[in-house]
Design a protein around this motif. Structure first.
Motif, PDB file in Angstrom:
ATOM      1  N   VAL A 106      10.714   9.286  10.848  1.00  0.00           N
ATOM      2  CA  VAL A 106       9.915   8.080  11.086  1.00  0.00           C
ATOM      3  C   VAL A 106       8.856   7.951  10.001  1.00  0.00           C
ATOM      4  O   VAL A 106       8.093   8.891   9.752  1.00  0.00           O
ATOM      5  CB  VAL A 106       9.242   8.093  12.470  1.00  0.00           C
ATOM      6  N   GLY A 107       8.836   6.797   9.343  1.00  0.00           N
ATOM      7  CA  GLY A 107       7.867   6.537   8.297  1.00  0.00           C
ATOM      8  C   GLY A 107       7.174   5.204   8.505  1.00  0.00           C
ATOM      9  O   GLY A 107       7.313   4.548   9.551  1.00  0.00           O
ATOM     10  N   PHE A 108       6.462   4.772   7.479  1.00  0.00           N
ATOM     11  CA  PHE A 108       5.572   3.612   7.548  1.00  0.00           C
ATOM     12  C   PHE A 108       6.066   2.510   6.631  1.00  0.00           C
ATOM     13  O   PHE A 108       6.528   2.768   5.517  1.00  0.00           O
ATOM     14  CB  PHE A 108       4.168   4.041   7.132  1.00  0.00           C
ATOM     15  N   LEU A 109       5.970   1.274   7.125  1.00  0.00           N
ATOM     16  CA  LEU A 109       6.269   0.091   6.320  1.00  0.00           C
ATOM     17  C   LEU A 109       4.981  -0.703   6.152  1.00  0.00           C
ATOM     18  O   LEU A 109       4.335  -1.061   7.147  1.00  0.00           O
ATOM     19  CB  LEU A 109       7.343  -0.768   6.978  1.00  0.00           C
ATOM     20  N   TYR A 110       4.616  -0.979   4.884  1.00  0.00           N
ATOM     21  CA  TYR A 110       3.431  -1.793   4.594  1.00  0.00           C
ATOM     22  C   TYR A 110       3.886  -3.217   4.320  1.00  0.00           C
ATOM     23  O   TYR A 110       4.686  -3.455   3.412  1.00  0.00           O
ATOM     24  CB  TYR A 110       2.662  -1.250   3.388  1.00  0.00           C
ATOM     25  N   CYS A 111       3.370  -4.163   5.098  1.00  0.00           N
ATOM     26  CA  CYS A 111       3.712  -5.577   4.939  1.00  0.00           C
ATOM     27  C   CYS A 111       2.521  -6.288   4.302  1.00  0.00           C
ATOM     28  O   CYS A 111       1.482  -6.468   4.950  1.00  0.00           O
ATOM     29  CB  CYS A 111       4.066  -6.178   6.297  1.00  0.00           C
TER      30      CYS A 111
END
Length: 285
Positions: free
Chosen positions: A170-175
């Motif tokens: 599980v990782g992070f998405l920057y929008c």
């Protein structure tokens, strides 16, 4: 680094199986499979049967386009328990579709409610207790983004939740168009995320906090509505020099997705413009 197109602006003008060819025509090598009425719609059970999944995979192969990620948006953190349980079932089918497509990446939103944040957080972890073992078993890399009008809207808070799952899957998405709902700290969030930052949605937005909070006038006064856009790079207030320098600083080598929704009538021109901007800005030093 992968550069992909979210083909949402073409959903109304092209069929599902035409989308890979359109993405290739725009010059992209990858597409992000965002919610589509004939595939995995917003908040509903996936509609694609196995034959549709096979046909879509073949259409991508024929167009020479890879699928960088599959994006379901489902109420897995909803404080309504019946809706949450349904979302978990829908997620299981979405995971199977992703596996059948041969795609190792999924991304999504937290999809809870800000006015019921504590209940939504409990619901999120309850859902992940059931889904995370499946995600890990199938070798899926899941990337989650905070979103305006969600129970977690701010980047650092989202990273704390992702770390709490304690999973390499599980990782992070920057929008970037959510920058101003994430307290306008792109560099700080990127530094905080480090290797957890694996995907970025690229579009511009205006800073709704400017002009003494009157950049937008929403009626009735005091409305809790969140406002943001997905504009072409350079058409809003996002500090693009800071954003791309931050990606370079942390050694980002994940996926960049053009995520413009406000130019449907100019979708082809917008998509090509975005690709030029992304290439030029990632090449700059």
């Amino acid at each position: 680094m992968k550069i992909a197109l979210d083909p949402t602006p073409f959903h109304r003008s092209h069929s599902l199986l035409e989308l890979p060819g359109v993405v290739a025509e725009m010059g992209y090598e990858y597409l992000e499979m965002s919610p589509h009425a004939d595939f995995i719609p917003f908040y509903g059970h996936p509609k694609a049967d196995d034959a549709t999944v096979r046909a879509f995979r073949k259409a991508c192969d024929d167009a020479g386009v890879g699928i960088c990620s599959v994006l379901p948006v489902l109420r897995w953190s909803g404080p309504d328990e019946d809706a949450r349980e349904a979302a978990v079932r829908y997620w299981k089918r979405a995971i199977q579709i992703t596996v059948d497509l041969g795609v190792p990446v999924m991304n999504s939103e937290f999809s809870g409610r800000p006015e019921r944040a504590e209940e939504s957080e409990r619901a999120f972890f309850r859902s992940m207790e059931e889904l995370l073992p499946i995600i890990e078993r199938e070798g899926i890399d899941l990337r989650i983004e905070p979103h305006p009008d969600d129970f977690v809207e701010e980047g650092h808070a989202a990273l704390r939740l992702i770390r709490a799952l304690n999973s390499d899957h599980v990782g992070f998405l920057y929008c970037t168009p959510h920058t101003f709902h994430m307290q306008s700290d792109p560099l700080g969030i990127m530094r905080d995320a480090g290797p957890l930052l694996r995907q970025v949605h690229l579009a511009d937005s205006f800073d709704h906090r400017r002009s003494s909070g009157l950049r937008y006038i929403v009626n009735p006064p005091g409305s809790t509505a969140r406002v943001h856009q997905h504009l072409n790079i350079g058409d809003g207030d996002v500090n693009w020099d800071e954003a791309f320098s931050g990606l370079r600083e942390i050694g980002f080598d994940g996926t960049l997705v053009s995520s413009v929704f406000a130019e449907e009538e100019n979708a082809a021109e917008s998509s090509r413009y975005q690709l030029r901007q992304i290439r030029e800005r990632t090449a700059a030093r």
